[in-house]
Motif scaffolding. Structure first.
Motif, mmCIF file in Angstrom:
data_model
loop_
_atom_site.group_PDB
_atom_site.id
_atom_site.type_symbol
_atom_site.label_atom_id
_atom_site.label_comp_id
_atom_site.label_asym_id
_atom_site.label_seq_id
_atom_site.Cartn_x
_atom_site.Cartn_y
_atom_site.Cartn_z
ATOM 1 N N VAL A 131 0.819 -1.216 0.000
ATOM 2 C CA VAL A 131 0.000 0.000 0.000
ATOM 3 C C VAL A 131 0.854 1.268 0.000
ATOM 4 O O VAL A 131 0.697 2.133 -0.856
ATOM 5 N N VAL A 132 1.791 1.363 0.954
ATOM 6 C CA VAL A 132 2.501 2.634 1.131
ATOM 7 C C VAL A 132 3.501 2.886 0.008
ATOM 8 O O VAL A 132 3.472 3.934 -0.645
ATOM 9 N N PHE A 133 4.388 1.910 -0.241
ATOM 10 C CA PHE A 133 5.440 2.151 -1.226
ATOM 11 C C PHE A 133 4.892 2.376 -2.637
ATOM 12 O O PHE A 133 5.361 3.276 -3.344
ATOM 13 N N PRO A 134 3.880 1.590 -3.074
ATOM 14 C CA PRO A 134 3.328 1.892 -4.403
ATOM 15 C C PRO A 134 2.813 3.329 -4.514
ATOM 16 O O PRO A 134 2.955 3.960 -5.557
ATOM 17 N N LEU A 135 2.235 3.831 -3.412
ATOM 18 C CA LEU A 135 1.717 5.202 -3.462
ATOM 19 C C LEU A 135 2.838 6.227 -3.427
ATOM 20 O O LEU A 135 2.655 7.378 -3.800
ATOM 21 N N ALA A 136 4.029 5.800 -2.976
ATOM 22 C CA ALA A 136 5.160 6.726 -2.897
ATOM 23 C C ALA A 136 5.939 6.787 -4.208
ATOM 24 O O ALA A 136 6.899 7.544 -4.329
ATOM 25 N N ILE A 137 5.517 6.000 -5.198
ATOM 26 C CA ILE A 137 6.292 5.896 -6.441
ATOM 27 C C ILE A 137 6.557 7.253 -7.123
ATOM 28 O O ILE A 137 7.693 7.519 -7.526
ATOM 29 N N PRO A 138 5.555 8.140 -7.229
ATOM 30 C CA PRO A 138 5.877 9.427 -7.874
ATOM 31 C C PRO A 138 7.036 10.150 -7.171
ATOM 32 O O PRO A 138 7.920 10.693 -7.832
ATOM 33 N N GLY A 139 7.014 10.127 -5.819
ATOM 34 C CA GLY A 139 8.101 10.750 -5.072
ATOM 35 C C GLY A 139 9.410 10.028 -5.283
ATOM 36 O O GLY A 139 10.480 10.649 -5.402
ATOM 37 N N ALA A 140 9.363 8.693 -5.350
ATOM 38 C CA ALA A 140 10.579 7.917 -5.535
ATOM 39 C C ALA A 140 11.181 8.168 -6.913
ATOM 40 O O ALA A 140 12.403 8.246 -7.070
ATOM 41 N N ILE A 141 10.307 8.345 -7.915
ATOM 42 C CA ILE A 141 10.816 8.631 -9.264
ATOM 43 C C ILE A 141 11.509 9.989 -9.287
ATOM 44 O O ILE A 141 12.627 10.121 -9.791
ATOM 45 N N ALA A 142 10.846 10.993 -8.704
ATOM 46 C CA ALA A 142 11.447 12.329 -8.678
ATOM 47 C C ALA A 142 12.759 12.296 -7.901
ATOM 48 O O ALA A 142 13.783 12.810 -8.366
ATOM 49 N N GLY A 143 12.730 11.672 -6.708
ATOM 50 C CA GLY A 143 13.927 11.622 -5.880
ATOM 51 C C GLY A 143 15.035 10.807 -6.527
ATOM 52 O O GLY A 143 16.216 11.180 -6.479
ATOM 53 N N GLY A 144 14.666 9.705 -7.147
ATOM 54 C CA GLY A 144 15.664 8.849 -7.799
ATOM 55 C C GLY A 144 16.312 9.552 -8.975
ATOM 56 O O GLY A 144 17.530 9.457 -9.182
ATOM 57 N N THR A 145 15.493 10.257 -9.745
ATOM 58 C CA THR A 145 16.025 10.996 -10.885
ATOM 59 C C THR A 145 17.023 12.056 -10.429
ATOM 60 O O THR A 145 18.118 12.194 -10.986
ATOM 61 N N LEU A 146 16.628 12.778 -9.389
ATOM 62 C CA LEU A 146 17.507 13.812 -8.839
ATOM 63 C C LEU A 146 18.814 13.187 -8.346
ATOM 64 O O LEU A 146 19.913 13.686 -8.638
ATOM 65 N N ALA A 147 18.699 12.074 -7.619
ATOM 66 C CA ALA A 147 19.889 11.412 -7.077
ATOM 67 C C ALA A 147 20.802 10.943 -8.213
ATOM 68 O O ALA A 147 22.019 11.122 -8.169
ATOM 69 N N PHE A 148 20.197 10.369 -9.255
ATOM 70 C CA PHE A 148 20.971 9.866 -10.382
ATOM 71 C C PHE A 148 21.740 11.009 -11.049
ATOM 72 O O PHE A 148 22.943 10.906 -11.310
ATOM 73 N N ALA A 149 21.024 12.118 -11.303
ATOM 74 C CA ALA A 149 21.662 13.244 -11.983
ATOM 75 C C ALA A 149 22.761 13.860 -11.122
ATOM 76 O O ALA A 149 23.836 14.215 -11.618
ATOM 77 N N MET A 150 22.492 13.984 -9.817
ATOM 78 C CA MET A 150 23.502 14.557 -8.937
ATOM 79 C C MET A 150 24.708 13.634 -8.839
ATOM 80 O O MET A 150 25.851 14.084 -8.776
ATOM 81 N N SER A 151 24.446 12.346 -8.803
ATOM 82 C CA SER A 151 25.528 11.377 -8.669
ATOM 83 C C SER A 151 26.447 11.413 -9.879
ATOM 84 O O SER A 151 27.668 11.482 -9.752
ATOM 85 N N ILE A 152 25.850 11.384 -11.066
ATOM 86 C CA ILE A 152 26.677 11.247 -12.270
ATOM 87 C C ILE A 152 27.484 12.524 -12.527
ATOM 88 O O ILE A 152 28.506 12.490 -13.205
ATOM 89 N N SER A 153 27.029 13.668 -11.962
ATOM 90 C CA SER A 153 27.789 14.899 -12.210
ATOM 91 C C SER A 153 28.695 15.277 -11.030
ATOM 92 O O SER A 153 29.304 16.343 -11.044
ATOM 93 N N SER A 154 28.773 14.423 -10.015
ATOM 94 C CA SER A 154 29.656 14.716 -8.879
ATOM 95 C C SER A 154 31.087 14.287 -9.197
ATOM 96 O O SER A 154 31.297 13.270 -9.846
ATOM 97 N N PHE A 155 32.054 15.063 -8.725
ATOM 98 C CA PHE A 155 33.433 14.578 -8.878
ATOM 99 C C PHE A 155 34.312 14.875 -7.672
ATOM 100 O O PHE A 155 35.359 14.281 -7.524
ATOM 101 N N ILE A 156 33.887 15.761 -6.770
ATOM 102 C CA ILE A 156 34.725 16.056 -5.604
ATOM 103 C C ILE A 156 34.829 14.821 -4.694
ATOM 104 O O ILE A 156 35.923 14.352 -4.381
ATOM 105 N N THR A 157 33.674 14.305 -4.272
ATOM 106 C CA THR A 157 33.685 13.132 -3.400
ATOM 107 C C THR A 157 34.374 11.934 -4.057
ATOM 108 O O THR A 157 35.238 11.303 -3.434
ATOM 109 N N PRO A 158 34.038 11.597 -5.326
ATOM 110 C CA PRO A 158 34.757 10.487 -5.954
ATOM 111 C C PRO A 158 36.267 10.712 -5.963
ATOM 112 O O PRO A 158 37.045 9.780 -5.742
ATOM 113 N N ASN A 159 36.699 11.974 -6.206
ATOM 114 C CA ASN A 159 38.137 12.258 -6.209
ATOM 115 C C ASN A 159 38.759 12.044 -4.845
ATOM 116 O O ASN A 159 39.821 11.444 -4.713
ATOM 117 N N LEU A 160 38.079 12.541 -3.789
ATOM 118 C CA LEU A 160 38.663 12.483 -2.457
ATOM 119 C C LEU A 160 38.685 11.062 -1.923
ATOM 120 O O LEU A 160 39.607 10.671 -1.228
#
Lengths: 350, 273, 273, 350
Positions: free
Chosen positions: C193-222
């Motif tokens: 019940v809960v997680f299926p209803l959270a899918i729109p939020g998970a998609i938005a959050g996942g997309t943001l996380a993916f984009a932020m992750s792939i463009s990060s380089f300070i943490t990977p460097n350190l």
């Protein structure tokens, strides 16, 4: 002169036509109810009057001024919502002061506005709660505050969208009395939307019965109840029993032939297929009072105790009829009963 | 209900423990190292050195000032933007979200050089500084605080919008309608009814924007260059180029304290309302 | 109502125009420069060079893989965390939010070196690689993808939680109660019940996380250092150290395409449900 | 044997004690209503039975099994909510299949579950809507689906939390009939929470009237209406007029002295201060039917047309009384009227 004139108002949402040409005229100081089932367009019409919906056609006039294309804040109306819509971040006093503040200089300075808001609160007996927040109030109290806020700005027309439907039965009856008293004292032109025919009848000077985006019938509560023009109106205004009959006129005496072949005298001048309308309280169970009464035999299907009265569902030739008896009546399912009514209480709609 | 309220916590207790213990402890130990000498003894020398250096305190003040300005502008843009989005259909709302998040998804390099073109000497905004008399040189906004602020605002807006949108989506539309019927114009309704109700979201979004702004150094470096040294960049250089760990840790601790105090003040202010 | 729906747009139209025209155009022109030679002519040489270099394509594949892994783990952590927060009181919810946002507010340097202590050779997690046989060396998780992923997840979780929380706060609690009374345990209620209803939020959050992750380089460097070169770091070096602008732009364009395709696929998948 | 036994159940939220020791026993297959005003604790009690609230004391037994400390999913009950609480991401069929799926093997494989869910939908005449989503249904249809879902898992006790209060008056009456038929056919032990005394009386085998966290009175609808034990019960169960009187007993004949000095015969054995209860439908306006009737003179204050009847508010010695007359009655404010009632219809509570 009519304070509010609605003329040929139409409204479509996409392909769906919700209002199909509405004409209503509300005289100054009267209380008018828009009555109808959900989806009949009554709320949409109220929102069009308020300016919260744009109309697709027709015009709306308030106090002689055409307001059809005016923004809601320029119409000089006020609206009370089913959910009360009190501002949660403002105190009760600030909520009531809001319309005064928004209308600016007309209501003087801050102190003067507060005084006027306090007066409006006193009128709904909520003066002691001025500094509370809405969430600290009960449903009934919030309702009173919403009412005070709606009248504080001296609106030309007060619009009420089922304001009582969230209250429980007893509180609701109490508020009905207070609402109507306030409306009479202030002489407010009021449009009230409801789906409850009992509420519409007991509060209103005029009832406008709506159905599928058109006005089915409009008039005083007595007119609508006693002289409904359609079976729908008869049924909606009060628990009516509708029977398909065939009317025969012989020597200017009309007789209706019922499903079972029974014939009863009726008052009409049109022959042919028609609907016989019998209000449940006009049908007696047991011996007829007068020999002129119409009498048929029916079978009890179910009995429901309602305190002051007992409601029976009875079957007559395949049709289910509702009749009431006093609270002591103890018939049970399967009993054969005689139903009788005076021919003057039977209405024929063709 | 108590039972139903506790159950989700059982599910995530391991995660919370991992996040807090597994993270707070090492960060605390890193920060504590600001009180150590390179040899390992205890000292407050790193802090006195910071406060005695005009370069460092100047950069710190600049960082703070820029973060405050950026946060204010971000909120001014995000409130109406989130309001418009919250009143749009779900489809338009999703489209708008993608449009404002997209810039964040491009590489920081591309994003920054986009701004270099726009606000550089040959860009369409090049005359703003002359017009505003902010800079006498003909290099446009490159190397100016204004230039950095403009570029940073764009990065921060999506986060503030996301946060405000979450609150505004839950505000009953009838409050606005009620306000309109009581004589408030669209603008006064937004100002008196909608924005006050968005405050919790604005506080969360503003805090996030402030913290992200004060700890950013790539964009300030690319747009502002050596003329606009910010504290976060100095910390990075001290730790990775100068390899002066304790000094970097001491400055980080000061930066964290500023962030925490700002959050504390905001929370106090918003609680008093 | 049409009128009320349009009014907010009038308010923010200038901002939207500024954001879109003022930003999209220069970014597009920067990206287009990937098709130019240093001299100014048109070419696709930058792209062929990228695809012919095993170092570059390898880094790109690694960046993509790490971003996907990080996004998946972020969602696994954020869903239950946001769920627990959404069911807590407003006070606890605010406290939790601060606790998970706080790490983002500390300097990236401090945050990364916190992880260096934790997962370095002497840290408590140092034995994980030996145990997992991911690394034969005794340097702990430093210089491993796992180490970078752990550090990145912590940075990304707050953004995903913020996004999911916004959706879950709007889910009627009675749905869960109804589920419980119908024989579903807490866990099955969360899952069905809960997680299926959270899918729109998970998609938005996942997309943001993916984009932020792939463009990060300070943490990977350190954390990852030279052993874990990621595309974003290579782009940064090409642009700022090698000053090879067109090549950096070409790689950025490829990265943006990957992000857009990922978002597109996710949106398609979620629309089909 | 009683299917559901609630014994000394208490519940506090912080300092506030919402349930102060409730004892109720619900026999298998009966329909019991928890009736009371908002805030009386009726909904909290229902949530305690469902396991959605933990009790602060006392025990709850279902079918002989103590469930007081069981998680909600292990109680074998089902609950229907005021807001229906349909899962928006599942089709109607999947909603109804949900309890079967959660109870696993007991209901066989997927196909078997779907068949059973379809049957439950057919029982509420919603079989044709199986593949729709909840948001594509009207309020009344959603209500039917919620009912099908609540009965699909063959609950030992069905709990209903004001399930009809979101429906408009006509739909509500329809659903009352369907609900009660379904309950009788399936023989479901049912606990129904409502604030509407009319609904409670017409649906229930037993009514439990609650007030401030305690049971005020419990019994069949007839018992509560005819023999209320307190003025509160008399007032809540139907529009009653309450008059403060002083009872004098002389030679085993009891007489009540009213505010105006009028004396009327009553049936009681206790003298002293008491409350005289007069149901509005037992008070006649105009000449008394019998010479034994009690008669007082009052003044009409207001008239409300309610279709089948007219309700008057009349003043008698400072007390406001509600009385009803038939729909043709045309008295107006200020008219003097005689009120009369049979002494057997006047109830005295001391």
């Amino acid at each position: 002169m009519a304070e509010l004139i609605i003329s040929s108002v139409r409204k479509s949402f996409g392909e769906t036509e919700v209002l199909k040409g509405i004409d209503i005229s509300v005289p100054s100081g009267t209380f008018v109810s828009l009555l109808g089932a959900s989806g009949c367009g009554k709320s949409t019409l109220l929102r069009c009057i308020a300016g919260l919906e744009t109309t697709s056609g027709g015009s709306i006039t308030v106090g002689g001024q055409d307001v059809t294309d005016l923004a809601p804040e320029k119409r000089g109306l006020s609206m009370m919502f089913q959910s009360y819509a009190l501002f949660p971040h403002m105190t009760v006093l600030d909520n009531v002061r809001f319309p005064l503040r928004m209308q600016g200089k007309r209501y003087g300075n801050r102190a003067k506005q507060k005084e006027l808001a306090k007066q409006a609160l006193d009128q709904v007996r909520m003066g002691d709660f001025a500094s509370r927040l809405p969430r600290e109030l009960s449903g009934g109290q919030q309702q009173r505050v919403a009412l005070a806020r709606a009248i504080a700005g001296e609106p030309r027309v007060l619009l009420l969208d089922e304001p009582l439907s969230n209250l429980d039965a007893r509180l609701r009856e109490e508020m009905q009395v207070e609402l109507i008293e306030l409306q009479r004292v202030l002489g407010l032109t009021t449009v009230f939307v409801t789906h409850d025919q009992d509420e519409a009848m007991s509060l209103s000077d005029q009832v406008v019965l709506m159905r599928d985006g058109v006005v089915e019938q409009a008039g005083t509560p007595e007119e609508l109840y006693r002289r409904p023009r359609t079976p729908f109106a008869a049924d909606f205004l009060g628990a009516a029993n509708l029977l398909d009959v065939s009317v025969e006129i012989d020597n200017s005496r009309a007789t209706a032939v019922l499903a079972g072949g029974d014939t009863v005298p009726v008052r009409t001048s049109n022959s042919g297929a028609a609907t016989l309308v019998l209000r449940q309280e006009k049908v007696r169970i047991g011996d007829p009072l007068s020999t002129d009464d119409s009498v048929v035999t029916a079978t009890v299907v179910s009995r429901v105790f309602r305190g002051g009265e007992v409601q029976y569902l009875v079957e007559y030739q395949g049709a289910m009829l509702r009749v009431v008896a006093n609270g002591e009546s103890m018939l049970s399912a399967g009993d054969q009963v005689e139903l009788s009514w005076s021919s003057s209480d039977a209405l024929v709609l063709s | 209900m108590r039972r139903l309220k506790l159950e989700p916590w059982l599910l995530i207790l391991p995660v919370v423990v991992l996040l807090l213990v597994g993270f707070v402890l090492p960060v605390a130990s890193v920060l504590l190292s600001g009180f150590t000498t390179p040899g390992g003894g205890w000292t407050i020398e790193n802090f006195t050195r910071f406060f005695e250096s005009a370069f460092h305190t100047g950069a710190a003040m600049r960082s703070l000032r820029m973060a405050l300005v950026q946060t204010a502008v971000v909120l001014l843009i995000s409130l109406p933007l989130a309001y418009a989005m919250s009143r749009a259909s779900a489809k338009v709302q999703a489209f708008m979200m993608i449009a404002i998040v997209l810039p964040v998804m491009t590489s920081v390099v591309v994003r920054s050089f986009g701004w270099v073109i726009l606000i550089g000497p040959a860009g369409p905004l090049a005359d703003i500084p002359g017009f505003l008399e902010l800079s006498k040189s003909r290099q446009g906004l490159l190397g100016t605080e204004l230039g950095v602020n403009i570029a940073m605002v764009q990065v921060l807006v999506p986060f503030a919008v996301l946060s405000i949108l979450g609150v505004l989506n839950g505000v009953d539309r009838r409050l606005e309608e009620a306000s309109r019927t009581m004589g408030a114009s669209f603008g006064r309704t937004a100002w008196s009814v909608v924005f006050p109700l968005a405050i919790p979201g604005a506080i969360a979004g503003g805090t996030l924007a402030f913290a992200m702004s004060i700890s950013s150094f790539i964009t300030p470096n690319l747009i502002g260059g050596a003329q606009i040294p910010v504290l976060a960049a100095i910390i990075y250089t001290d730790a990775t180029t100068n390899l002066n760990w304790p000094f970097a840790a001491a400055q980080s601790l000061l930066m964290l304290i500023v962030v925490l105090v700002t959050i504390g003040l905001t929370a106090k202010l918003s609680a008093r309302r």
